[in-house]
Design a protein around this motif. Sequence first.
Motif, mmCIF file in Angstrom:
data_model
loop_
_atom_site.group_PDB
_atom_site.id
_atom_site.type_symbol
_atom_site.label_atom_id
_atom_site.label_comp_id
_atom_site.label_asym_id
_atom_site.label_seq_id
_atom_site.Cartn_x
_atom_site.Cartn_y
_atom_site.Cartn_z
ATOM 1 N N TRP A 11 47.280 48.114 52.953
ATOM 2 C CA TRP A 11 46.620 46.837 52.711
ATOM 3 C C TRP A 11 46.754 46.465 51.241
ATOM 4 N N SER A 12 47.223 45.252 50.994
ATOM 5 C CA SER A 12 47.281 44.691 49.645
ATOM 6 C C SER A 12 46.518 43.377 49.637
ATOM 7 N N TYR A 13 45.544 43.243 48.721
ATOM 8 C CA TYR A 13 44.696 42.052 48.645
ATOM 9 C C TYR A 13 44.657 41.611 47.184
ATOM 10 N N ASN A 14 45.094 40.372 46.946
ATOM 11 C CA ASN A 14 45.212 39.882 45.580
ATOM 12 C C ASN A 14 44.640 38.469 45.492
ATOM 13 N N ALA A 15 43.548 38.322 44.736
ATOM 14 C CA ALA A 15 42.874 37.026 44.562
ATOM 15 C C ALA A 15 43.088 36.564 43.131
ATOM 16 N N LEU A 16 43.671 35.377 42.976
ATOM 17 C CA LEU A 16 44.107 34.898 41.669
ATOM 18 C C LEU A 16 43.515 33.534 41.353
ATOM 19 N N THR A 17 43.112 33.342 40.103
ATOM 20 C CA THR A 17 42.708 32.024 39.597
ATOM 21 C C THR A 17 43.912 31.415 38.891
ATOM 22 N N LEU A 18 44.435 30.328 39.429
ATOM 23 C CA LEU A 18 45.662 29.734 38.892
ATOM 24 C C LEU A 18 45.378 28.840 37.703
ATOM 25 N N SER A 19 44.235 28.152 37.719
ATOM 26 C CA SER A 19 43.866 27.277 36.599
ATOM 27 C C SER A 19 42.375 26.986 36.680
ATOM 28 N N GLY A 20 41.780 26.657 35.531
ATOM 29 C CA GLY A 20 40.378 26.294 35.498
ATOM 30 C C GLY A 20 39.445 27.490 35.467
ATOM 31 N N ASP A 21 38.148 27.205 35.568
ATOM 32 C CA ASP A 21 37.110 28.222 35.464
ATOM 33 C C ASP A 21 36.184 28.172 36.677
#
Length: 416
Positions: free
Chosen positions: A294-304
């Motif tokens: 299992w690979s789980y990756n949560a990313l914020t691309l822009s903003g806060d």
Amino acid sequence: MKRLPYLFLGFLLVSVLPIQGLAIPVQLADTTVALIDKPVPVGRRTPRQQDIADLAGRWFPRLPITPHDSSSLRDGKRFVLIIPQIGYTLQTRGLAAVLVNSPFRMANANMSSVTGQLSYTQNHQIILTATSSIWSQNNRFLWTNDWRLMHYPQATYGLGMYTSTDRVINMDYAYFRFYQSLLRRLAPNLYGGLGYHLDLHWNIDSYNSRREVTRISRYENGVEGRSVSSGPIVQVVYDNRKNAINPAGGLYLNVVFRANMSVLGSDNTYQSALLEARKYVHLPGNSKNILAFWSYNALTLSGDPPFLDLPSTGWDNTGNVGRGFIQGRFRGKNLLYAETEYRFHLTADGLLGGVVFANAQTVTEQTSGKFEKVVPAIGPGLRIKMNKVSRTNLSIDYGFGFDGSKGLFFNLGEVF
């Protein structure tokens, strides 16, 4: 302590009683038969598959317990698992809950599941959830939802990987989640579609041992008062598993892009993405044992994002990221997570199984914006077969995090 085995047995007995009043007739494909035992060839002594209903029927023959089998499903009966729970988790302390789960299968479709749970905890948390993953006939459409209403006092430890459990900030808040999506088949096993995600927190109150705080790790967005994240999503899913409740092989890929917009009520305009992959292989190749990744990756691309909407341990849709750590232990703008688990049978009839697992996680630091530290966890687990047709297990795991964290974790169905 002597009463605990009898209480646990009572919970298992309740869980296997069919609730006909809740039944909704569905047409079932012949492939349902593949989920239970096939006739045993002459000369072989392979035990017939068993679940908790078979066990309870032998122990208590006078109780009105209906066995779980394909013939009863074809007659239009729906089995609803009702599981009262008592237990202890890191984030709740003592816990009392009632979980209701109904697995079913449409014609020529993957296994669908509808689950609801109501919990009350020693930390005065109230949690009401309703989730579903419903495949239409012939797998043409996939309908998913994740709804939650919670009053949820909870500890947080700040941002990044260098935080300590000795420096706790308490947060008290109410939370409403409304996640909904509809996907259409684009190609064999490939689905794409749109949805809407809403995260609403209110009555947010943050405080340490001395006073209220207005910022955590120099982050002040959504630390007090109210926060809203609202926006449409675009989702693409590849899934060739036949049974997501307990996969016996296959590959699952999930990509979600979310655009939170002030015009839709979001406090800030920001974009995020989720990249997820799960793979299941038989090991050894001719056995029923499964090695899962299992690979789980949560990313914020822009903003806060608001503080409580930042990627965090245990805040994925299933609440399973980071077994071995308390929920919210690590938090940051970006989270990377990987886990592997080996699943094996303890009894030949499939009633009991075991697992061993290992995982690792990291989040970006608030000051540098980089991944600087990785923290692993390991642990064993027990599996109890609740329904042999849907292959639904009660999962009981104990995880050890390498920062000193440890705890017991429960799931109906596999962790991933």
